[in-house]
Design a protein around this motif. Structure first.
Motif, short mmCIF file in Angstrom:
data_model
loop_
_atom_site.label_atom_id
_atom_site.label_comp_id
_atom_site.label_asym_id
_atom_site.label_seq_id
_atom_site.Cartn_x
_atom_site.Cartn_y
_atom_site.Cartn_z
N GLN A 146 43.35 40.32 33.48
CA GLN A 146 44.65 39.67 34.08
C GLN A 146 44.76 40.30 34.48
O GLN A 146 46.22 40.83 34.81
CB GLN A 146 45.45 38.88 32.62
CG GLN A 146 45.63 37.20 33.18
CD GLN A 146 45.13 36.60 32.99
OE1 GLN A 146 44.66 36.28 32.45
NE2 GLN A 146 45.00 35.42 34.13
N SER A 147 44.39 40.19 36.30
CA SER A 147 44.51 40.66 37.28
C SER A 147 45.20 39.81 38.82
O SER A 147 45.36 40.22 39.61
CB SER A 147 43.53 42.22 37.88
OG SER A 147 42.24 41.16 38.13
N ASP A 148 45.75 38.98 38.10
CA ASP A 148 45.85 38.13 39.22
C ASP A 148 47.58 37.69 39.21
O ASP A 148 48.13 36.97 39.48
CB ASP A 148 45.00 36.43 39.04
CG ASP A 148 45.29 35.73 37.58
OD1 ASP A 148 45.76 35.80 37.13
OD2 ASP A 148 45.56 34.67 37.92
N HIS A 149 48.50 38.26 38.90
CA HIS A 149 49.85 38.34 38.52
C HIS A 149 50.57 39.19 37.94
O HIS A 149 50.00 40.14 37.94
CB HIS A 149 49.51 36.69 36.96
CG HIS A 149 49.47 37.97 35.67
ND1 HIS A 149 50.06 37.26 34.09
CD2 HIS A 149 48.80 38.65 35.06
CE1 HIS A 149 49.05 37.74 33.16
NE2 HIS A 149 49.03 38.36 33.92
N ASP A 150 52.12 38.64 37.98
CA ASP A 150 52.73 39.64 37.65
C ASP A 150 53.20 40.22 36.64
O ASP A 150 54.56 39.72 35.95
CB ASP A 150 53.97 39.86 38.99
CG ASP A 150 55.17 40.49 38.84
OD1 ASP A 150 55.20 41.58 38.61
OD2 ASP A 150 56.27 40.21 39.49
N GLY A 177 52.79 44.67 31.25
CA GLY A 177 52.18 44.68 30.44
C GLY A 177 50.34 45.16 31.10
O GLY A 177 49.75 46.31 30.57
N ASP A 178 49.47 43.96 31.43
CA ASP A 178 48.47 43.93 32.15
C ASP A 178 47.45 45.19 33.28
O ASP A 178 47.18 45.80 33.69
CB ASP A 178 48.07 42.59 32.51
CG ASP A 178 48.08 41.56 31.92
OD1 ASP A 178 47.05 42.29 31.29
OD2 ASP A 178 48.61 39.97 31.96
N SER A 179 49.42 45.29 34.30
CA SER A 179 48.93 45.94 35.45
C SER A 179 49.13 47.66 34.68
O SER A 179 48.44 48.66 34.99
CB SER A 179 50.32 46.25 36.53
OG SER A 179 51.52 46.13 35.94
N LEU A 180 49.96 47.56 33.16
CA LEU A 180 50.10 49.01 32.61
C LEU A 180 48.73 49.44 31.80
O LEU A 180 48.18 50.46 31.94
CB LEU A 180 50.70 49.61 31.52
CG LEU A 180 51.14 50.82 30.51
CD1 LEU A 180 51.46 51.93 31.72
CD2 LEU A 180 52.23 50.68 29.47
N ILE A 181 47.75 48.04 31.16
CA ILE A 181 46.75 48.32 30.95
C ILE A 181 46.11 48.96 32.16
O ILE A 181 45.21 49.82 31.92
CB ILE A 181 46.52 46.97 30.19
CG1 ILE A 181 47.11 46.74 29.32
CG2 ILE A 181 44.53 47.10 29.72
CD1 ILE A 181 46.90 45.58 28.57
N TYR A 182 45.14 47.93 33.18
CA TYR A 182 44.55 48.67 34.41
C TYR A 182 45.38 49.80 34.51
O TYR A 182 44.00 51.00 35.27
CB TYR A 182 44.68 47.51 35.79
CG TYR A 182 44.28 46.33 35.36
CD1 TYR A 182 43.12 46.65 35.69
CD2 TYR A 182 44.31 45.18 34.90
CE1 TYR A 182 41.28 45.59 35.89
CE2 TYR A 182 43.32 43.99 34.73
CZ TYR A 182 42.11 43.92 35.44
OH TYR A 182 41.20 43.58 34.96
N LEU A 183 46.07 50.41 34.47
CA LEU A 183 46.03 52.09 35.37
C LEU A 183 46.08 52.61 34.74
O LEU A 183 45.06 53.54 34.52
CB LEU A 183 48.28 51.51 35.30
CG LEU A 183 48.66 53.59 35.96
CD1 LEU A 183 48.02 53.84 37.50
CD2 LEU A 183 50.02 53.05 35.86
N GLU A 184 45.91 52.75 32.64
CA GLU A 184 45.72 54.13 31.80
C GLU A 184 44.16 52.83 31.76
O GLU A 184 43.13 54.69 31.84
CB GLU A 184 46.45 52.69 30.68
CG GLU A 184 48.60 53.42 31.04
CD GLU A 184 48.09 55.05 31.10
OE1 GLU A 184 47.46 55.74 30.28
OE2 GLU A 184 48.72 55.16 32.03
#
Length: 373
Positions: free
Chosen positions: A10-14, A17-24
């Motif tokens: 889910q990389s299309d929204h603000d 949780g999702d951004s932290l998942i991608y970063l890690e």
């Protein structure tokens, strides 16, 4: 030469949780295989900005664009995107099939013959027919040993309904190597979501319970913080809450979103966090701070249940005011030893290694498959 691995999620929204998942997850990939070039499928500008601000290195494949010819593998990163639908949208599944990033991701992954890892995702519990069919087609074309769910409820649903028996991992964020905790500056952190500071009867009622709880315990320092830019429509309620607490001699700080690292720092500084979402609470627990969650979403209950914390999640819509206040007070009064349990400590200690091993096994396996004639 860099090896491209496409990351789907889910990389299309603000979303924090999702951004932290991608970063890690990108950090984990780089730790195992520095030569890998992560390519995020369908990454929006706001999502990309969050990661770039944390110095993450990755490429982007636009939504609907053809994949590069040299893709080594597909990975569906940890997340809740194979979970239940938005029950407030009667056209949800038709819109999902036409526009949703996960629908596009499934088509993209199936279009290119490369090994696939589904690594710690949510399944169910109420998938509608069109969505169910597309997710099942993806699972049926994936090596069954390379399918992992992120909780036992998801594994049970997949086993009973989707024809697969996923390996079960804890939530990915439980194992993240985030910065050591800061000194706890605040007795309470209030996560500024719409369910807390919205202008509706449910949010107003929740604030009433929240204020009563705080005043019963004579707290000194409270932080109101957000994991995304505070919405203008929530500002009046935040301001009014701050004024009321300050009138009772309580020091209140409001912290707007200033990046993933700053949000983590704030969470680490709050002895107790009240939230209506998943990963702010998970991060608090990683810092060995306490989280009390008010939500009616199944994926949140699954997380707290798997970690022996069912007493720390309460229905947002169905619980009484008395029960809400009681749960807040019980969590405020507990120390970490009273709050935690053996299952939670086990998951905190083992989750990082479980994801490291399963991802390493996948990468080693596809390297062997590539070499084998």
């Amino acid at each position: 030469m860099h090896k491209k691995i496409v990351l789907y999620g889910q990389s299309d929204h603000d979303n924090f949780g999702d951004s932290l998942i991608y970063l890690e997850y990108i950090n984990l990939l780089k730790r195992i295989a520095p030569e890998i070039e992560p390519m995020i499928y369908g990454c929006s500008n706001i999502f990309s900005d969050r990661l770039v601000n944390e110095n993450a290195s990755f490429g982007i494949i636009p939504l609907g664009a053809p994949l590069p010819s040299d893709v080594l593998a597909h990975i569906f990163v940890p997340g809740g995107y194979f979970g239940c639908p938005d029950l407030t949208d009667i056209m949800w599944q038709k819109n999902w099939a036409k526009k949703n990033i996960i629908s596009h991701a499934i088509r993209s992954s199936l279009s290119a013959p490369a090994p696939r890892l589904i690594h710690g995702v949510e399944f169910g519990p109420r998938l509608k027919p069109i969505v169910f069919g597309k997710i099942k087609s993806l699972l049926m074309s994936t090596n069954k040993k390379r399918i992992y769910s992120r909780n036992s409820g998801s594994s049970d649903y997949a086993n009973k309904n989707l024809g697969v028996s996923p390996n079960t991992l804890p939530d990915f964020i439980l194992g993240c190597s985030i910065e050591p905790p800061k000194e706890a500056l605040f007795e309470l952190g209030i996560h500024a979501t719409g369910k807390v500071f919205g202008n509706n009867i449910f949010a107003k009622n929740f604030r009433k319970c929240l204020l009563q709880s705080i005043l019963k315990r004579d707290l000194n320092k409270v932080c109101i913080f957000s994991d995304q830019k505070i919405k203008p429509e929530h500002t009046p309620a935040i301001f009014a809450t701050t004024e009321l607490l300050e009138a009772h001699g309580i020091n209140v700080q409001t912290r707007n979103y200033e990046g993933i690292s700053e949000t983590l720092k704030t969470i680490s500084e709050c002895k107790t966090v009240i939230t209506t979402k998943l990963h702010v609470g998970v991060c608090a627990i990683v810092y060995k701070n306490k989280s009390i969650c008010f939500s009616s979403h199944p994926k949140l209950y699954r997380f707290y249940k798997d970690n022996g914390l069912v007493e720390r999640i309460e229905s947002y819509f169905l619980s009484t005011n008395h029960r809400k206040i009681t749960k807040i007070l019980q969590t405020l009064d507990a120390d970490w030893e009273e709050y935690s349990n053996q299952q939670l400590i086990k998951n905190l200690n083992s989750t990082g290694n479980e994801y490291l091993k399963s991802l390493s096994d996948f990468l080693n396996g596809i390297a062997h498959e590539t070499r084998t004639p």
